[in-house]
Design an enzyme around this catalytic site. Structure first.
Site, PDB file in Angstrom:
ATOM      1  N   LYS A   1      46.810  29.184  -9.559  1.00  0.00           N
ATOM      2  CA  LYS A   1      47.888  29.133 -10.550  1.00  0.00           C
ATOM      3  C   LYS A   1      49.149  29.846 -10.082  1.00  0.00           C
ATOM      4  CE  LYS A   1      44.983  28.394 -14.554  1.00  0.00           C
ATOM      5  NZ  LYS A   1      43.598  28.496 -14.040  1.00  0.00           N
TER       6      LYS A   1
HETATM    7  C1  PLP Z   1      42.707  27.560 -14.377  1.00  0.00           C
HETATM    8  C2  PLP Z   1      41.605  27.445 -13.440  1.00  0.00           C
HETATM    9  C3  PLP Z   1      40.890  26.251 -13.308  1.00  0.00           C
HETATM   10  C4  PLP Z   1      41.148  25.049 -14.192  1.00  0.00           C
HETATM   11  O1  PLP Z   1      42.400  24.457 -14.022  1.00  0.00           O
HETATM   12  P1  PLP Z   1      43.000  23.499 -15.155  1.00  0.00           P
HETATM   13  O2  PLP Z   1      44.329  23.093 -14.664  1.00  0.00           O
HETATM   14  O3  PLP Z   1      43.074  24.304 -16.404  1.00  0.00           O
HETATM   15  O4  PLP Z   1      42.041  22.369 -15.304  1.00  0.00           O
HETATM   16  C5  PLP Z   1      39.906  26.186 -12.335  1.00  0.00           C
HETATM   17  N1  PLP Z   1      39.601  27.248 -11.563  1.00  0.00           N
HETATM   18  C6  PLP Z   1      40.254  28.408 -11.673  1.00  0.00           C
HETATM   19  C7  PLP Z   1      39.860  29.541 -10.794  1.00  0.00           C
HETATM   20  C8  PLP Z   1      41.275  28.549 -12.598  1.00  0.00           C
HETATM   21  O5  PLP Z   1      41.909  29.707 -12.695  1.00  0.00           O
END
Ligand code: PLP
Length: 431
Positions: free
Chosen positions: A107
């Site tokens: 993210k």
């Molecule tokens: C947020 C997150 C996800 C999921 O991503 P989305 O875009 O919400 O589907 C998967 N793995 C990790 C480690 C995350 O932080």
């Protein structure tokens, strides 16, 4: 390019307005009203481009004239200042490591891009913008780091008490300054519901300018398509169909991949992989969408009962489930399967999966049973040390913690405890 609300009750907005608002006045998610494919020449020659050039080509039309070209290029360079290595962990199965950013979470890219766009848009405004964000774990840290010290922007993070890992909690509670963390008595869906309620609360919106940094915000959501270009670029030398397996929670990441495909990136197939919070895999099987309350799992960043990007997944295929099913297969795995997978892969190859990446890997294994001789790339969305407790117990081995986390781990936690919406409201109106 303009954006329409998927509720169709608000007027079209520019990228700038849609980013600042986060969610449309009719409470719908913003969605681009027209997407033009990239030229065939770019797609054919991807290997000749740097990731910065590809990212610019991919995102340019979505930003339009709201950010000057030169500024957009520098935002992209600052956002993508780390690599996404592609590591082979099994025959034709590759891990695309998205965790080399400052908070070791995928993210980071979305958060860094959005923070810089918002910082630019708010440069000459006297009014403060408040970013309100709910997190099941990783969003909080990435958003805190991405927005730290951005002038004119205050960040308020809601996270479920006791349901995030120690590293995750430290990342959102130790920075201070313009980053405030609210520790909520409840689960992630409670945090997300409170945030949604605040966005709809006229009393709050009359007083402060709120925006969202969850993947409902297009500036957090769209830059995630860069991963697919990066992965594709690295795997195209094998001359085999390329599939992406995406461990999914709110389905922002996979939705960005589907947009990359719309831009012309010839991705063969997508695997939407979840833990037991499997509303979308169940929908893909039955055609009926029946979200359920969140279940707590060891892949806690995906503990989402009712994924907020579901409506975008549908829209990308013009609400035609048959088209969607041709392109996306859903799989769901429980904690035991996840742990077993981490253990086996470590035994076999010494590669350490985190619980989220492991779910992506498992999806590919299943898909390959019926579809051999293809390339599978799973998104390794977090560094295993962020889930050290579970992973170390599973592989019976200590994990090295990257040096860049030392400072965070030494920081002192500072959070405000709340247990219901009225306390959030009071805080927003009072503070
Ligand atoms: C947020 C997150 C996800 C999921 O991503 P989305 O875009 O919400 O589907 C998967 N793995 C990790 C480690 C995350 O932080």
């Amino acid at each position: 390019m303009l954006y329409n609300s998927l509720n169709n009750l608000s007027k079209s907005e520019s990228f700038k307005e849609a980013v600042i608002k986060g969610i449309a006045p009719d409470k719908g998610l913003y969605y681009p009203n027209e997407i033009k494919s990239l030229s065939k020449k770019i797609i054919k020659n991807l290997d000749k481009y740097t990731i910065h050039n590809i990212a610019f080509e991919a995102i340019y039309q979505f930003v339009g004239n709201t950010i000057p070209e030169k500024k957009l290029k520098s935002i992209i360079e600052e956002t993508l200042n780390f690599d996404f290595p592609l590591i082979e962990v099994d025959e034709n199965i590759f891990s695309l490591e998205l965790f080399h950013g400052p908070t070791l979470a995928f993210k980071d890219v979305g958060a860094r891009f959005m923070a810089r766009c918002l910082g630019y848009f708010n440069e000459n405004s006297k009014e403060k913008i408040t970013v309100l964000v709910a997190t099941s774990g990783d969003t909080g840290g990435a958003v805190a780091d991405g927005f730290y010290n951005v002038p004119g922007v205050e960040v308020i993070i809601l996270y479920p008490k006791g349901k995030v890992s120690e590293v995750q909690e430290k990342q959102m509670t130790t920075l201070g300054k313009n980053i405030i963390s609210l520790e909520v008595e409840g689960v992630f869906d409670d945090c997300q519901d409170m945030v949604k309620k605040a966005f709809m609360d006229t009393q709050i919106n009359e007083k402060i300018r709120l925006t969202s940094a969850n993947s409902i915000n297009i500036a957090r959501w769209l830059p995630q398509m860069f991963y697919y270009f990066a992965g594709y670029q690295k795997a195209s030398k094998f001359n085999l169909p390329i599939n992406f397996s995406v461990p999914s929670g709110n389905f922002g990441n996979i939705c960005a991949g589907l947009i990359a495909q719309k831009l012309g990136l010839p991705i063969n197939h997508f695997l939407a992989c979840t833990n037991l919070n499997n509303a979308i895999p169940r929908y893909l099987k039955s055609g009926v969408y029946t979200p359920k309350p969140t279940i707590q799992t060891i892949s806690n960043a995906m503990d989402v009962g009712n994924p907020s990007n579901f409506i975008r997944v549908q829209k990308i295929f013009n609400n035609d489930i048959h088209k969607l099913k041709k392109n996306v297969t859903g799989y769901s795995f429980n904690d035991n399967e996840t742990k077993k997978c981490i253990k086996n892969i470590y035994k076999k190859t010494k590669y350490i999966l985190d619980p989220h990446g492991a779910i992506g890997y498992l999806g590919l294994k299943k898909y390959f049973k019926k579809n051999p001789n293809q390339i599978g790339i799973f998104m390794e969305t977090a560094h295993p040390c962020k889930f050290a407790e579970i992973v170390e117990k599973t592989i019976n081995e200590k994990i090295d913690i990257p040096k860049k986390l030392n400072k965070t781990l030494k920081g002192v936690k500072n959070s405000i405890k709340i247990s219901d919406y009225s306390q959030l409201k009071e805080y927003l109106l009072g503070g």
